[in-house]
Structure formats: structure tokens, C-alpha cells
Write a protein that holds these residues in place. Structure first.
Motif, short mmCIF file in Angstrom:
data_model
loop_
_atom_site.label_atom_id
_atom_site.label_comp_id
_atom_site.label_asym_id
_atom_site.label_seq_id
_atom_site.Cartn_x
_atom_site.Cartn_y
_atom_site.Cartn_z
N ARG A 334 2.54 -11.29 -6.44
CA ARG A 334 3.35 -10.14 -6.00
C ARG A 334 3.21 -9.88 -4.50
O ARG A 334 4.20 -9.69 -3.80
CB ARG A 334 2.95 -8.88 -6.81
CG ARG A 334 3.42 -7.57 -6.20
CD ARG A 334 4.95 -7.49 -6.09
NE ARG A 334 5.38 -6.31 -5.37
CZ ARG A 334 5.60 -6.23 -4.06
NH1 ARG A 334 5.45 -7.30 -3.27
NH2 ARG A 334 5.99 -5.11 -3.51
N HIS A 384 8.94 -1.73 -5.95
CA HIS A 384 8.25 -0.63 -6.59
C HIS A 384 9.20 0.12 -7.52
O HIS A 384 9.63 1.24 -7.22
CB HIS A 384 7.67 0.27 -5.51
CG HIS A 384 7.13 -0.50 -4.32
ND1 HIS A 384 6.02 -1.32 -4.42
CD2 HIS A 384 7.57 -0.63 -3.05
CE1 HIS A 384 5.78 -1.87 -3.23
NE2 HIS A 384 6.72 -1.47 -2.40
N HIS A 391 13.06 -3.68 -2.64
CA HIS A 391 13.26 -4.47 -1.44
C HIS A 391 14.41 -5.41 -1.78
O HIS A 391 14.23 -6.46 -2.40
CB HIS A 391 11.97 -5.18 -1.06
CG HIS A 391 10.90 -4.17 -0.76
ND1 HIS A 391 11.06 -3.21 0.20
CD2 HIS A 391 9.70 -3.92 -1.33
CE1 HIS A 391 10.00 -2.43 0.24
NE2 HIS A 391 9.17 -2.83 -0.69
N GLU A 431 10.37 3.30 2.47
CA GLU A 431 8.95 3.36 2.85
C GLU A 431 8.64 2.71 4.19
O GLU A 431 7.52 2.84 4.67
CB GLU A 431 8.08 2.73 1.75
CG GLU A 431 8.38 1.27 1.48
CD GLU A 431 7.39 0.59 0.53
OE1 GLU A 431 6.54 1.26 -0.06
OE2 GLU A 431 7.49 -0.65 0.41
N HIS A 432 9.59 2.04 4.82
CA HIS A 432 9.26 1.32 6.06
C HIS A 432 9.57 2.11 7.32
O HIS A 432 9.21 1.68 8.41
CB HIS A 432 9.98 -0.03 6.11
CG HIS A 432 9.49 -0.98 5.05
ND1 HIS A 432 10.22 -2.07 4.64
CD2 HIS A 432 8.36 -1.00 4.31
CE1 HIS A 432 9.54 -2.73 3.69
NE2 HIS A 432 8.42 -2.08 3.48
ZN ZN Z 1 7.10 -2.32 -0.47
#
Ligand code: ZN
Ligand code: FAD
Ligand code: MLT
Length: 474
Positions: A334, A384, A391, A431-432
Motif C-alpha cells: 500500500r 483512504h 487519490h 489532504e495534500h
Molecule cells: Zn493519501
């Protein structure tokens, strides 16, 4: 405010930080001047390496007085170019790597105080040594730093149980643009005394202050884990399986990651030591993990849940990790997906979120569009799923022209982000963060009132605009 001649600035910096605290030789600075995806290559007047919080504050006071822009940098693993200076050569890069002490671990209070330059894996280790657990976990944890995690509000693998970095913070110490040091390193769980100022620095990507330390929440150390790599019918089945597992385990699901076949193919091809845990290929998989601080019957709960899901047609096959080595093997598969993608060729990344229950519908709609419109790209949608965060990445197809594929990135991004935000009420950056890469996207999708408030906050914290200019806001 006036621009300082470079030599005068460097002399004053050396006076503040000592000779080893300022780097100017190209061999020292070059690795810090490009971002980890190599989207940007910047220049800097110098790299400053303060080793205490007061010295970070003193550097900011000097820069504020002389009008020099400052770019904070942690582990430089960010995906949006936030830690890279611009091309002018006039900005000062401030690396936090020497500010790397664990100041305190309080097992009874379930808290830890770490300086911003501590590497995330070192903070996890310090918690473990006190028989505690710090839950933030990312593929980059051996390199990224706490200050970067706070400033990007990092997510990662355990968000569905413990929340994002924001949820793990009790207090902060921050050097402000004018050189003052905000000391709010509280370890209180409750503190309703006015505005929650610290929350503004979380996810601000260095545009409102430089975080120098944080007090963080700890949890009981996990002593039992059950981990499975399961082939599922389709992404809809993943969401159903997650709902069942949350009930059956009494909320002990700590990770639930969606993985497509192509990710298994790329990791087994490009990353030494990764192998496919199952005998036959399947289109979709989940990697799920239950953990507990007590020696619970987690294996039994997971096995029974997977057997029921098999009976209901949600799961097609599954491998349960029989030992720590197998568990590590599943996680290696992963966590090396981004690296395998990179080794395979050019990729276009979309870090999107939609409501958890809408994940399958989004993959169907957007996947259909990709198949019809991007013949030179291969979809690798993973991530996630327990947080609704995918993603939704495209890799250059074998034999495709790299430049032509990348040239279509903007147009592809527009369709995907419009679909995410406008049709699914989702986020174009789960999240980035924004960095330099997504400034235009924020302007396009953020409600105008929210943008106005963000600009007002920026002016209040950084009236001279010295803190990471051009990042998050133009
Ligand atoms: Zn991620
Ligand atoms: P940097 O890249 O150095 O900086 C990021 C931003 O924060 C910049 O704007 C910088 O100016 C600012 N900054 C850094 N330190 C400070 C400070 N002390 N004070 C103020 N501003 C500061 N991210 C996720 O969220 N989830 C994932 O699962 C995930 N997986 C990843 C896997 C891999 C293999 C890689 C390479 C990256 C991954 N990331 C992930 C992205 C990245 O690791 C995170 O964004 C991480 O939090 C960045 O930390 P850093 O220390 O490298 O920050
Ligand atoms: C991950 O979850 O692996 C990263 O956040 C995604 C990426 O590297 O693209």
C-alpha cells in the motif's frame, strides 16, 4: 520595509545563527530547492537553519524589517510545492531540521511536546517508548516533519479512527511574522478561552507563521492487530464492508484502504520485495486493519466478518496476515504505490474527497470519463476510502508520449475537479493542501466570502506579506 543588500542580510543571519546556521553553497542548497514531485525548481538567497525557537523568531524579525520573503521547509515531502522558494533568488528558505528535540513526554497526561523539525517516525517512536501511540501515519513518515504535518494538516492511514493532524494537536508554539513568539504549548484537553488561534496555523502551509513546536495527543499503545488484504466485488462493496466492520469490531477499524489491480501490478513490478498476497488477480482490493490496546479477539472478528461478506458476495477472496512479516508486506504494497507510480512514468494526481457513501458512484462516473477521454492514461484510483478520500491518479499508459500526456493535465484536472466539487459536493484537495500548485483551484472553487476571510486573516498575521508569498493565496 526595505530590501536588504544580500551581503548585509547574510552577515546579519550569520550573526544570529552562527556560521553553520546559514547555507549558501549550491551543493548544500540545491537538494532543498526543488519539491519532491519536481514540479518546481526555485532559487534562494540562502538557507537558514535555526536551532531554537527564539532564533526562528529572530530570523523572522530580521526578514520583516528588511522585506525578505521567507519559505519554511520541513521534510520537503509535500505534494503542492509549498516548501519551494520562487525563481527570483530573493527568498530565504528556513529549514526546521535542526529544531528536532522531543521536549517532553507525559504518559499520564497522554501528551508529548515535539519541536517542529522532529521527523514523524521519531515522534511515533518516542510515544512507543513511553508505552503510548501517536496515530499519524503516512508513507513519507521516515522523512516528513511534525511542522510540515501540522502546516499541511496531514491525513494518511489512520484518519477514520483518530482524525487528521488537526485533531491530534493540543497546543502550539509559533514564530510570528513580526518576530514575536506565540507560546501556547498547552496540554489541556479543554480550554474555551476566546478564539482558537492555534487552529489557524494548522493547514496554513507556512503563510501565517512558522510553527516551532507542538503539544500532541497520545493514545494507549496498540497491543493487538488483525490485518487483511481482501479482494472485493467493486468499490461499492468496499463501503458496505467498512460499515459492517465498524459495527462488528465496535469501532476498532484503524485503517481501510482501497487498492485497484493496477496498483498491485505496479508495486510488484517496481518495488523489490512486494508480492501479490492473493493467488488470482482481482479488479479491486481493500487493506483493512483492526487494532486494540488489549489482546482482543480481533482475528476472529475480522475472519467472521470477511466470511459473512464472502457469503453476501461483497468479498471474493482474502488473505489474513499470519504474522508481523506478512502484515508489513501488505502495508509495504500500500505505502509504496506512489513510488511505484513514479517509477512507472509520468502521472497526474488528484487528491479528492467525496462523501464516503458516494465513493463508488464517483469512481464509476469519473472512471467512465477517463476511459472514454484519456486513451494514453491508466487510472489508478486508490486511498483512504474510510475518509472518502481518493487519490484519483492517472499514469501514462505504456508506450504513450510523456509530454503529450502531461500537456493534457490541466484539461483533465478541470473535468475531474469540476465533477468532484460541483456534482459530488466534494473537495479538490482532501489532504495534500494548496501550496503553489492549487492556488488557482482555491480561487475557482472556494466561496468568495471564505476567500475574503482568508485574505483578511493573512493581512492580520502578515501585513508585510513576507510569509511564504504566493502559496495558498496569490
Ligand atoms: Zn493519501
Ligand atoms: P514540507 O513539504 O517541507 O512542507 C509542506 C508545507 O508546510 C510547506 O508549505 C511549508 O512551507 C510548510 N511548513 C513546513 N514546516 C513548517 C513549519 N514548521 N511551520 C510553518 N510551515 C511549515 N500526505 C498526507 O496527508 N497523507 C498521506 O497519506 C501522504 N502520503 C505521502 C506518501 C509519500 C510517499 C509522500 C512523498 C508524501 C505523502 N504525503 C501525504 C504528503 C506529505 O508527506 C505531507 O504533506 C507532509 O505532511 C509534509 O510534511 P513535510 O515535513 O515534508 O513538509
Ligand atoms: C498516499 O496516500 O499514498 C498519498 O497521500 C498519495 C500520493 O502519494 O499520491
Amino acid at each position: 520595509m526595505k530590501a536588504a543588500p544580500q551581503s548585509a542580510l547574510l552577515a546579519r543571519l550569520e550573526h544570529l545563527l552562527g556560521a553553520g546556521g546559514v547555507l549558501t553553497a549550491e551543493s548544500d542548497t540545491a537538494p532543498l530547492l526543488t519539491d519532491q514531485r519536481e514540479l518546481y525548481r526555485g532559487k534562494a538567497v540562502a538557507v537558514a537553519l535555526p536551532d531554537t525557537a527564539p532564533r526562528v523568531a529572530a530570523v523572522l524579525a530580521l526578514c520583516n524589517e528588511t522585506g525578505v520573503a521567507v519559505v519554511p521547509q520541513g521534510g520537503n515531502t509535500g505534494y503542492c510545492g509549498g516548501a519551494t522558494p520562487d525563481e527570483s533568488g530573493a527568498q530565504l528558505l528556513v529549514s526546521l531540521r535542526r529544531l528536532n528535540r522531543i521536549r517532553a513526554v507525559d504518559a499520564l497526561n497522554y501528551s508529548l511536546v515535539a519541536e517542529a523539525g522532529c521527523v514523524l517516525a521519531d515522534v511515533q517512536r518516542a510515544a512507543e517508548e513511553a508505552d503510548r501511540f501517536f496515530p499519524l501515519s503516512l508513507g513519507s513518515e521516515g522523512t516528513c516533519q511534525i511542522g510540515g504535518n501540522l502546516s499541511t494538516n496531514a491525513g494518511g492511514l489512520h484518519v477514520l479512527r483518530y482524525g487528521m493532524m488537526r485533531d491530534l494537536v493540543l497546543g502550539l508554539e509559533v514564530a510570528l511574522a513580526d518576530g514575536r513568539l506565540l507560546s501556547a504549548l498547552t496540554t489541556l484537553r479543554k480550554d474555551n478561552t476566546g478564539y482558537d488561534i492555534k487552529s489557524l496555523f494548522l493547514g496554513a502551509e507556512g503563510t501565517l507563521g512558522i510553527i516551532t513546536a507542538a503539544s500532541l495527543k497520545l493514545y494507549p499503545r496498540m497491543s493487538a492487530a488483525a490485518t487483511a488484504f481482501a479482494a472485493i466485488r467493486d468499490p461499492r462493496a468496499a463501503v458496505q464492508l467498512l460499515a459492517r466492520l465498524r459495527e462488528a469490531s465496535g469501532e476498532r477499524v484503524s485503517a481501510f484502504e482501497l487498492i485497484p489491480r493496477l496498483a498491485v501490478e505496479l508495486t510488484t513490478r517496481h518495488i523489490p520485495g512486494v508480492r501479490d498476497p492473493l493467488d488470482a488477480p482481482h479488479a479491486w482490493y481493500v487493506l483493512c486493519e483492526l487494532t486494540s490496546a488489549r489482546p482482543d479477539r480481533l482475528d476472529t472478528i475480522l475472519t467472521e466478518s470477511l466470511e459473512q461478506a464472502l457469503g453476501a458476495g461483497l468479498v471474493a477472496d482474502a488473505a489474513l496476515a499470519r504474522n508481523e512479516g506478512e502484515r508489513a508486506g501488505f502495508w509495504k504494497l500500500r505505502e509504496t504505490i506512489p513510488e511505484a507510480q513514479r517509477r512507472d512514468g509520468a502521472s497526474l494526481k488528484h487528491d479528492v474527497a467525496v462523501p464516503v457513501a458516494a465513493i463508488a458512484q464517483f469512481i464509476e462516473r469519473a472512471g467512465e470519463w477517463v476511459r472514454a477521454n484519456v486513451p494514453d492514461g491508466r487510472l489508478i484510483a486508490y486511498g483512504h476510502v474510510g475518509d472518502g478520500n481518493l487519490h484519483f491518479n492517472l499514469n501514462q499508459a505504456p508506450g504513450a508520449d510523456r509530454a503529450a500526456f502531461l500537456a493534457r493535465g490541466e484539461a483533465i484536472k478541470r473535468v475531474i475537479h469540476d465533477m468532484v466539487v460541483r456534482e459530488f459536493g466534494g473537495s479538490f484537495s482532501a489532504e495534500h493542501g494548496i501550496g503553489r500548485l492549487k492556488v488557482g483551484e482555491l480561487e475557482r472553487y472556494a466561496p468568495p466570502v471564505e476567500l475574503d476571510l482568508m485574505r483578511a486573516i493573512k493581512r492580520a498575521f502578515d501585513p508585510n506579506g513576507i510569509l511564504n508569498p504566493g502559496k495558498v493565496l496569490r
